[in-house]
Design a protein around this motif. Structure first.
Motif, mmCIF file in Angstrom:
data_model
loop_
_atom_site.group_PDB
_atom_site.id
_atom_site.type_symbol
_atom_site.label_atom_id
_atom_site.label_comp_id
_atom_site.label_asym_id
_atom_site.label_seq_id
_atom_site.Cartn_x
_atom_site.Cartn_y
_atom_site.Cartn_z
ATOM 1 N N THR A 11 0.861 -1.177 0.000
ATOM 2 C CA THR A 11 0.000 0.000 0.000
ATOM 3 C C THR A 11 0.899 1.229 0.000
ATOM 4 O OG1 THR A 11 -0.121 0.022 2.422
ATOM 5 C CG2 THR A 11 -1.912 -1.101 1.255
ATOM 6 N N PRO A 12 0.425 2.350 -0.543
ATOM 7 C CA PRO A 12 1.226 3.569 -0.559
ATOM 8 C C PRO A 12 1.516 4.065 0.856
ATOM 9 C CG PRO A 12 -0.658 3.765 -2.039
ATOM 10 C CD PRO A 12 -0.849 2.512 -1.237
ATOM 11 N N GLY A 13 2.710 4.590 1.071
ATOM 12 C CA GLY A 13 3.075 5.161 2.356
ATOM 13 C C GLY A 13 3.372 4.142 3.442
ATOM 14 N N CYS A 14 3.410 2.880 3.108
ATOM 15 C CA CYS A 14 3.653 1.809 4.084
ATOM 16 C C CYS A 14 5.164 1.649 4.279
ATOM 17 C CB CYS A 14 3.019 0.520 3.562
ATOM 18 S SG CYS A 14 3.504 -0.984 4.422
ATOM 19 N N SER A 15 5.653 1.978 5.464
ATOM 20 C CA SER A 15 7.102 1.900 5.709
ATOM 21 C C SER A 15 7.595 0.453 5.691
ATOM 22 C CB SER A 15 7.467 2.580 7.017
ATOM 23 O OG SER A 15 6.824 1.955 8.106
ATOM 24 N N ALA A 16 6.790 -0.480 6.161
ATOM 25 C CA ALA A 16 7.190 -1.888 6.131
ATOM 26 C C ALA A 16 7.247 -2.388 4.688
ATOM 27 C CB ALA A 16 6.232 -2.738 6.964
ATOM 28 N N LYS A 34 2.124 -5.543 -6.265
ATOM 29 C CA LYS A 34 0.693 -5.316 -6.442
ATOM 30 C C LYS A 34 0.226 -4.358 -5.349
ATOM 31 C CE LYS A 34 -0.424 -9.664 -8.713
ATOM 32 N NZ LYS A 34 -1.333 -10.835 -8.724
ATOM 33 N N ASP A 35 -0.041 -3.114 -5.737
ATOM 34 C CA ASP A 35 -0.574 -2.095 -4.824
ATOM 35 C C ASP A 35 -2.055 -2.398 -4.639
ATOM 36 O OD1 ASP A 35 -1.750 0.145 -3.672
ATOM 37 O OD2 ASP A 35 -0.654 1.571 -4.912
ATOM 38 N N VAL A 36 -2.413 -2.895 -3.476
ATOM 39 C CA VAL A 36 -3.782 -3.361 -3.250
ATOM 40 C C VAL A 36 -4.806 -2.233 -3.248
ATOM 41 C CG1 VAL A 36 -3.056 -5.486 -2.091
ATOM 42 C CG2 VAL A 36 -3.525 -3.440 -0.725
ATOM 43 N N ALA A 55 -1.096 -5.071 4.372
ATOM 44 C CA ALA A 55 0.193 -5.146 3.684
ATOM 45 C C ALA A 55 1.317 -4.783 4.656
ATOM 46 C CB ALA A 55 0.190 -4.192 2.499
ATOM 47 N N PRO A 56 2.517 -5.255 4.414
ATOM 48 C CA PRO A 56 2.951 -5.999 3.250
ATOM 49 C C PRO A 56 2.768 -7.504 3.423
ATOM 50 C CG PRO A 56 4.876 -5.510 4.583
ATOM 51 C CD PRO A 56 3.680 -4.869 5.262
ATOM 52 N N VAL A 57 2.484 -8.124 2.307
ATOM 53 C CA VAL A 57 2.487 -9.578 2.223
ATOM 54 C C VAL A 57 3.407 -9.931 1.062
ATOM 55 C CG1 VAL A 57 1.133 -11.629 1.625
ATOM 56 C CG2 VAL A 57 0.219 -9.963 3.237
ATOM 57 N N THR A 58 4.346 -10.828 1.335
ATOM 58 C CA THR A 58 5.270 -11.294 0.311
ATOM 59 C C THR A 58 4.980 -12.763 0.059
ATOM 60 O OG1 THR A 58 6.949 -9.789 1.198
ATOM 61 C CG2 THR A 58 7.705 -11.485 -0.339
ATOM 62 N N VAL A 59 4.745 -13.095 -1.202
ATOM 63 C CA VAL A 59 4.484 -14.481 -1.584
ATOM 64 C C VAL A 59 5.680 -14.966 -2.385
ATOM 65 C CG1 VAL A 59 2.970 -16.057 -2.824
ATOM 66 C CG2 VAL A 59 2.001 -14.112 -1.586
ATOM 67 N N VAL A 60 6.298 -16.033 -1.897
ATOM 68 C CA VAL A 60 7.443 -16.653 -2.563
ATOM 69 C C VAL A 60 7.022 -18.066 -2.921
ATOM 70 C CG1 VAL A 60 9.864 -17.320 -2.366
ATOM 71 C CG2 VAL A 60 9.032 -15.278 -1.146
#
Length: 69
Positions: A11-16, A34-36, A55-60
């Motif tokens: 998401t915008p502005g998300c420091s994480a 992908k900006d939700v 967010a954030p979610v990282t899919v590997v």
């Protein structure tokens, strides 16, 4: 050896989110962002894959990670 695909839900502005992007960039890991906030379907996709709507979610590959790691 083929590396698994990496998708980052942000998401915008998300420091994480920014921290995860910096890490992936520094390690040279290619990823799809992908900006939700741009697509409601991505929110549903993120929740289905990770169980969270934040967010954030990282899919590997087939594994999902919430937050920074």
């Amino acid at each position: 050896m083929t590396l698994p695909a990496v998708t980052l839900y942000t998401t915008p502005g998300c420091s994480a989110c920014a921290a995860v992007k910096r890490y992936l960039d520094a390690e040279g890991v290619p990823y799809t962002e992908k900006d939700v906030t741009q697509n409601e379907a991505w929110v549903d996709e993120m929740k289905r894959l990770s169980g969270v709507r934040i967010a954030p979610v990282t899919v590997v590959g087939d594994r999902a990670f919430y937050g920074t790691f």
